[in-house]
Design a protein around this motif. Structure first.
Motif, PDB file in Angstrom:
ATOM      1  N   ALA A   9       0.872  -1.055   0.082  1.00  0.00           N
ATOM      2  CA  ALA A   9      -0.023   0.046  -0.015  1.00  0.00           C
ATOM      3  C   ALA A   9       0.892   1.272  -0.185  1.00  0.00           C
ATOM      4  CB  ALA A   9      -0.779   0.325   0.952  1.00  0.00           C
ATOM      5  N   PHE A  10       2.275   1.727   0.867  1.00  0.00           N
ATOM      6  CA  PHE A  10       2.695   2.173   0.357  1.00  0.00           C
ATOM      7  C   PHE A  10       3.759   2.235  -0.542  1.00  0.00           C
ATOM      8  CE2 PHE A  10       6.684   4.674   1.722  1.00  0.00           C
ATOM      9  CZ  PHE A  10       6.595   5.625   1.795  1.00  0.00           C
ATOM     10  N   VAL A  11       4.226   1.727  -1.146  1.00  0.00           N
ATOM     11  CA  VAL A  11       4.665   2.131  -2.849  1.00  0.00           C
ATOM     12  C   VAL A  11       3.794   2.727  -3.426  1.00  0.00           C
ATOM     13  CG1 VAL A  11       5.667   1.072  -4.743  1.00  0.00           C
ATOM     14  CG2 VAL A  11       6.107  -0.232  -2.145  1.00  0.00           C
ATOM     15  N   ALA A  12       2.280   1.716  -3.158  1.00  0.00           N
ATOM     16  CA  ALA A  12       1.363   2.557  -4.096  1.00  0.00           C
ATOM     17  C   ALA A  12       0.644   3.046  -4.550  1.00  0.00           C
ATOM     18  CB  ALA A  12       0.095   1.141  -4.759  1.00  0.00           C
ATOM     19  N   ALA A  13       0.599   4.100  -2.894  1.00  0.00           N
ATOM     20  CA  ALA A  13       0.266   5.314  -2.520  1.00  0.00           C
ATOM     21  C   ALA A  13       1.764   6.229  -2.938  1.00  0.00           C
ATOM     22  CB  ALA A  13      -0.215   5.521  -1.148  1.00  0.00           C
ATOM     23  N   ASN A  14       3.009   6.078  -3.039  1.00  0.00           N
ATOM     24  CA  ASN A  14       3.731   6.772  -3.691  1.00  0.00           C
ATOM     25  C   ASN A  14       4.171   6.597  -4.472  1.00  0.00           C
ATOM     26  OD1 ASN A  14       3.853   8.996  -0.616  1.00  0.00           O
ATOM     27  ND2 ASN A  14       4.118   6.473  -0.250  1.00  0.00           N
ATOM     28  N   PRO A  15       3.943   5.743  -5.689  1.00  0.00           N
ATOM     29  CA  PRO A  15       4.248   6.316  -7.288  1.00  0.00           C
ATOM     30  C   PRO A  15       5.042   6.795  -8.003  1.00  0.00           C
ATOM     31  CG  PRO A  15       2.030   6.900  -7.388  1.00  0.00           C
ATOM     32  CD  PRO A  15       2.795   6.997  -5.955  1.00  0.00           C
ATOM     33  N   VAL A  16       5.151   8.227  -7.434  1.00  0.00           N
ATOM     34  CA  VAL A  16       6.663   9.047  -7.576  1.00  0.00           C
ATOM     35  C   VAL A  16       8.125   8.844  -6.898  1.00  0.00           C
ATOM     36  CG1 VAL A  16       7.317  11.590  -8.438  1.00  0.00           C
ATOM     37  CG2 VAL A  16       4.454  10.790  -9.186  1.00  0.00           C
ATOM     38  N   GLU A  17       7.658   8.894  -6.119  1.00  0.00           N
ATOM     39  CA  GLU A  17       9.008   8.637  -5.130  1.00  0.00           C
ATOM     40  C   GLU A  17       9.035   7.168  -5.422  1.00  0.00           C
ATOM     41  OE1 GLU A  17       5.838  10.340  -3.809  1.00  0.00           O
ATOM     42  OE2 GLU A  17       5.746  11.810  -2.910  1.00  0.00           O
ATOM     43  N   GLN A  54      11.360   6.960  -8.393  1.00  0.00           N
ATOM     44  CA  GLN A  54      12.963   7.620  -7.747  1.00  0.00           C
ATOM     45  C   GLN A  54      14.084   7.154  -7.503  1.00  0.00           C
ATOM     46  OE1 GLN A  54      11.277  11.144  -6.374  1.00  0.00           O
ATOM     47  NE2 GLN A  54      11.056  12.305  -8.402  1.00  0.00           N
ATOM     48  N   ILE A  55      13.034   6.513  -6.502  1.00  0.00           N
ATOM     49  CA  ILE A  55      14.216   5.783  -5.216  1.00  0.00           C
ATOM     50  C   ILE A  55      14.344   3.928  -6.142  1.00  0.00           C
ATOM     51  CG2 ILE A  55      14.123   4.824  -2.910  1.00  0.00           C
ATOM     52  CD1 ILE A  55      12.365   7.274  -2.411  1.00  0.00           C
ATOM     53  N   LEU A  56      13.678   3.515  -5.996  1.00  0.00           N
ATOM     54  CA  LEU A  56      13.335   2.660  -6.292  1.00  0.00           C
ATOM     55  C   LEU A  56      13.785   1.557  -7.905  1.00  0.00           C
ATOM     56  CD1 LEU A  56      10.745   1.013  -3.857  1.00  0.00           C
ATOM     57  CD2 LEU A  56      12.647   1.211  -3.601  1.00  0.00           C
ATOM     58  N   GLY A  57      13.546   2.792  -8.564  1.00  0.00           N
ATOM     59  CA  GLY A  57      13.806   2.502 -10.557  1.00  0.00           C
ATOM     60  C   GLY A  57      12.369   2.177 -10.772  1.00  0.00           C
ATOM     61  N   PRO A  58      12.137   2.156 -11.794  1.00  0.00           N
ATOM     62  CA  PRO A  58      10.618   1.730 -12.978  1.00  0.00           C
ATOM     63  C   PRO A  58       9.979   0.314 -12.672  1.00  0.00           C
ATOM     64  CG  PRO A  58      12.537   2.174 -14.597  1.00  0.00           C
ATOM     65  CD  PRO A  58      12.769   2.633 -13.201  1.00  0.00           C
ATOM     66  N   HIS A  59      10.918  -0.696 -12.630  1.00  0.00           N
ATOM     67  CA  HIS A  59      11.534  -2.256 -11.935  1.00  0.00           C
ATOM     68  C   HIS A  59      11.631  -2.469 -10.742  1.00  0.00           C
ATOM     69  CE1 HIS A  59      10.553  -6.198 -13.739  1.00  0.00           C
ATOM     70  NE2 HIS A  59      11.458  -6.795 -13.421  1.00  0.00           N
ATOM     71  N   PRO A  60      10.741  -3.695  -9.907  1.00  0.00           N
ATOM     72  CA  PRO A  60      10.038  -4.173 -10.547  1.00  0.00           C
ATOM     73  C   PRO A  60       8.361  -3.263  -9.684  1.00  0.00           C
ATOM     74  CG  PRO A  60      10.598  -5.560  -8.845  1.00  0.00           C
ATOM     75  CD  PRO A  60      12.036  -4.546  -8.998  1.00  0.00           C
ATOM     76  N   TRP A  61       8.331  -2.451  -9.065  1.00  0.00           N
ATOM     77  CA  TRP A  61       7.545  -1.928  -8.138  1.00  0.00           C
ATOM     78  C   TRP A  61       6.234  -1.307  -8.791  1.00  0.00           C
ATOM     79  CZ3 TRP A  61       6.014  -4.072  -2.837  1.00  0.00           C
ATOM     80  CH2 TRP A  61       8.137  -4.161  -2.831  1.00  0.00           C
ATOM     81  N   SER A  62       7.025  -0.858 -10.116  1.00  0.00           N
ATOM     82  CA  SER A  62       5.580   0.234 -10.791  1.00  0.00           C
ATOM     83  C   SER A  62       4.419  -0.761 -11.206  1.00  0.00           C
ATOM     84  CB  SER A  62       6.431   0.829 -12.125  1.00  0.00           C
ATOM     85  OG  SER A  62       6.503  -0.173 -12.999  1.00  0.00           O
ATOM     86  N   LYS A  63       4.251  -1.988 -11.259  1.00  0.00           N
ATOM     87  CA  LYS A  63       3.623  -2.655 -11.573  1.00  0.00           C
ATOM     88  C   LYS A  63       2.111  -3.111  -9.921  1.00  0.00           C
ATOM     89  CE  LYS A  63       6.192  -6.013 -14.034  1.00  0.00           C
ATOM     90  NZ  LYS A  63       6.496  -7.485 -14.355  1.00  0.00           N
ATOM     91  N   VAL A  64       3.081  -2.892  -8.896  1.00  0.00           N
ATOM     92  CA  VAL A  64       2.469  -2.613  -7.686  1.00  0.00           C
ATOM     93  C   VAL A  64       0.841  -1.947  -7.872  1.00  0.00           C
ATOM     94  CG1 VAL A  64       2.123  -2.541  -4.991  1.00  0.00           C
ATOM     95  CG2 VAL A  64       3.814  -3.738  -6.670  1.00  0.00           C
ATOM     96  N   THR A  65      -0.427  -2.058  -7.496  1.00  0.00           N
ATOM     97  CA  THR A  65      -1.116  -1.109  -7.478  1.00  0.00           C
ATOM     98  C   THR A  65      -1.949  -1.976  -5.912  1.00  0.00           C
ATOM     99  OG1 THR A  65      -3.006  -2.963  -8.344  1.00  0.00           O
ATOM    100  CG2 THR A  65      -1.712  -0.924  -9.574  1.00  0.00           C
ATOM    101  N   ASP A  66      -2.965  -0.986  -5.723  1.00  0.00           N
ATOM    102  CA  ASP A  66      -3.772  -1.012  -4.504  1.00  0.00           C
ATOM    103  C   ASP A  66      -4.438  -1.985  -4.150  1.00  0.00           C
ATOM    104  OD1 ASP A  66      -3.242   1.708  -3.618  1.00  0.00           O
ATOM    105  OD2 ASP A  66      -4.446   2.519  -4.291  1.00  0.00           O
ATOM    106  N   ALA A  67      -4.815  -3.428  -5.537  1.00  0.00           N
ATOM    107  CA  ALA A  67      -5.453  -3.758  -5.385  1.00  0.00           C
ATOM    108  C   ALA A  67      -4.528  -5.820  -4.547  1.00  0.00           C
ATOM    109  CB  ALA A  67      -6.036  -4.587  -7.339  1.00  0.00           C
TER     110      ALA A  67
END
Length: 719
Positions: free
Chosen positions: A295-303, A306-319
């Protein structure tokens, strides 16, 4: 290194170690450290030996010099022998061309031990002794972590090892002024998971959403277990961040894996828990930790980008988070009668008799009687601090951390005290280390016994640590020159486990009472205060809780006390005999909850599901009881009954010309009531505290009562 001091003074280079080196006092810059340093013998505890850093390549001499100085400031001894041994190993590696890391920051403890094994094998043809290995590991335990923290230009949470003792940037709450424990994000093996865990937990800690104790002792361990589950069971761990439709299934699989005790172990010392059942709450905590990370990663997509990179956390959503939250199970309700954490009088009587063994010297022995009745002779533990800590927990009901980390000057006078101290009542205010609830109080009134234990510990500290100003009442005995480190929690738990295994305390049912689970003494103290009749708000204040419901959670609903509380009010029959209740007579225990069973002159013991059609015939009823508290009402009723009989018999004489016969149905009942009241009051006056039941009924039946059931009545109709 002496010839390089001019170059080493150059500040502004890329390596921050030179900035730290330039801030060192001159005697600490080397290359030989020891001359000109005040109290060197006391700082090092190695006599007049000096630290020799000559012949080492930069920046290693500067790093080792700073680490030695930090150890002195920290209150631990500077590792002269360990540092010199490491310097000898590196000098030999240089001469023989053996590779080693370019700096101490790049050299972890395992690499240093491997170099030490090579050194011993090539020079003496054997493995290094245990003492030499331990001395070398001391260098890489805290001082290297402090060096890494000071040389880090990024956020503190970007490091793989977190420890407030070594990194003052880690935020602590008001009630955590000195946290002497750390945690290791490095235990999370998957890099993408480790970086996300560090970012989310570090950010929430800085924002005040989480506390250090929660992060270090709970959340990080939960995510370490997630890492183990992904590594051991998944062909591709990244699948957990893929299709959100599979999140529920993945969370369910993790829940089943996490419920196995063996899967939750992270250290060898935890092997004793391998067979202990895992509670629903423990599994729920792990599920929530994972869900909140998503939930934290999904709620802060911009940060996150920047911090974790586009892969693989960009796929995480509230679902994803919702799927994991959905697997949080409902916690089963507590049993109505729950006394599993209560320590009864039988066990408490054994503990004080065995406690002197904790404070006895290791060269002394003491004969103790174990819980099973067997007498054994055991050696002392030489730890009077542990003896007094557990005694204070028993007497005050405080948490182990509140006693272990309380300040040295923890007693204060009570200026508005109205109770005479000579009566053994509250005579001082005890300020404990409230470290859990910010808004809760941090002091209680204590009696003479508690004050005596605290004063005895204060005197022991003054004699054991002369010449220092102690911060804590219970102190770490070694590596604590400045007196600012409290008694270690791990040492306390280990000491009580060993002590418990010898004394084998048992309760009245023969069940072992593990003394290392000291929180049960808190349950016991609060239960006893509640049973004394303390109001809820007073009990909450003493417990240091923010809500009454939390205080009630600690109260053991003991069936024994519930029965004793009712039976303690002596009840008598009208003939003066005592009313006896069996342990199975639970209906009578519900009387205090039923206002319709309160009578002006006693109580009605009629079962709650039955009704009474006798009207004003209580004094001749077998289920009526009373006691001395109703004596005025009974005396008034006796007087009124006498007056009523006189008026009625006089009126009968005037109307009929003859006396009312004694077998008159009305007079017969009134005479029975009068006789019952007379016998009842006579018993109450002669034997205060006893009581009466069913004034004119004789002895209440004790056996089964025969009933005739009409099974056809419900089929009839009224005429």
């Amino acid at each position: 290194m002496a010839g390089d001091q001019r170059r080493l003074h150059a500040i502004g280079g890329e390596d921050p170690i030179w900035r730290l080196w330039s801030q060192l006092p001159e005697p600490w810059k080397g290359p030989v450290i020891g001359d000109g340093i005040e109290d060197w013998d006391r700082i090092t505890e190695n006599g007049d030996r000096r630290i020799d850093l000559r012949g080492l390549p930069d920046p290693i001499p500067a790093e080792l010099a700073w680490m030695s100085h930090w150890q002195a400031l920290d209150g631990t001894r500077s590792s002269v022998l360990g540092t010199n041994q490491l310097a000898n190993i590196l000098r030999r590696a240089i001469r023989q061309g053996h590779p080693f890391p370019p700096s101490i920051r790049a050299m972890d403890g395992e690499t240093a031990v491997a170099l030490q094994r090579w050194f011993y094998a090539t020079r003496w043809g054997r493995l290094p002794p245990h003492g030499s290995v331990a001395r070398l590991r001391v260098i890489f335990r805290f001082s290297r972590l402090a060096l890494l923290a000071r040389c880090s230009d990024g956020p503190w949470w970007a490091l793989d090892e977190w420890h407030p003792r070594c990194d003052p940037r880690i935020p602590l709450s008001e009630h955590e002024p000195q946290a002497h424990y750390g945690c290791s994000p490095s235990k999370i093996g998957l890099p993408w998971l480790r970086e996300a865990a560090k970012w989310s937990l570090g950010t929430q800690l800085e924002a005040g959403v989480l506390r250090w104790s929660t992060v270090s002792q709970e959340r990080m361990r939960c995510l370490v277990r997630l890492d183990r589950w992904l590594t051991e069971t998944s062909a591709d761990p990244l699948d957990v961040l893929a299709d959100p439709a599979l999140a529920v299934q993945q969370a369910a699989a993790f829940r089943r894996w996490d419920a196995e005790p063996a899967n939750r172990l992270t250290r060898r010392s935890e092997q004793r828990f391998a067979t202990r059942p895992v509670s629903v709450r423990q599994v729920n905590d792990d599920l929530r930790a994972v869900a909140e990370l998503f939930a934290f990663v999904a709620a802060n997509p911009v940060e996150a980008h920047q911090i974790l990179g586009p892969h693989p956390w960009s796929k995480v959503t509230d679902a994803h988070a919702a799927g994991w939250f959905r697997q949080v199970a409902r916690v089963p309700g507590r049993r109505e009668l729950n006394d599993e954490h209560y320590v009864d009088d039988h066990a408490l009587a054994q503990i004080p008799a065995a406690l002197p063994l904790l404070g006895l010297g290791r060269d002394e022995q003491m004969t103790i009687t174990r819980g099973d009745g067997q007498q054994v002779s055991a050696r002392g533990f030489d730890d009077p601090q542990a003896m007094r800590m557990i005694l204070l927990q028993i007497l005050t009901g405080r948490r182990a951390s509140e006693i272990r980390t309380c300040l040295f000057d923890c007693l204060s006078a009570v200026p508005d005290k109205t109770i005479d101290a000579t009566e053994g009542e509250a005579i001082a205010r005890f300020h404990y280390a409230q470290s859990k609830i910010d808004i809760a109080p941090d002091n209680i009134l204590v009696d003479r016994e508690v004050v005596a234990v605290i004063e005895e510990q204060q005197q022991w500290i003054r004699e054991r640590f002369p010449g220092i100003t102690p911060r804590h009442l219970f102190m770490q005995r070694t590596g604590n020159r400045q007196g600012d480190k409290p008694y270690p929690s791990g040492t306390y738990a280990w000491m009580l486990r060993e002590f418990s295994s010898i004394v084998k305390i048992t309760d009245s049912k023969g069940k072992p009472v593990g003394l290392s689970h000291t929180h049960r003494f808190r349950h016991t103290k609060l239960t006893r205060l509640a049973e004394l009749g303390l109001p809820v708000h007073v009990l909450m204040r003493y417990a240091g809780h923010a809500t009454p419901s939390m205080s009630m959670h600690y109260i053991a609903a003991r069936q024994e006390h519930a029965e004793q509380a009712f039976l303690a009010t002596a009840k008598l029959r009208a003939d003066g005999t005592r009313v006896l209740f069996s342990r199975e007579d639970h209906d009578s225990l519900h009387l205090f909850e039923r206002a319709d069973r309160f009578l002006p002159h006693g109580w009605c013991l009629l079962p709650p599901l039955q009704t009474c059609d006798k009207g004003n015939a209580c004094l001749t009823c077998s289920v009526f009881v009373t006691d001395a508290s109703h004596q005025p009402a009974l005396e008034r009723q006796l007087t009124e009954t006498e007056s009523l009989i006189d008026r009625a018999t006089t009126a009968f004489q005037e109307r009929h010309g003859r006396s009312m016969p004694e077998e008159n149905v009305w007079l017969l009942q009134r005479r029975a009531e009068h006789a019952a009241l007379a016998r009842l009051l006579e018993t109450i006056r002669d034997k205060p505290g006893r009581a009466v039941q069913g004034a004119g009924c004789g002895t209440a039946p004790t056996g089964p009562v025969s009933l005739t059931l009409d099974l056809d009545r419900h089929q009839r109709t009224r005429p």
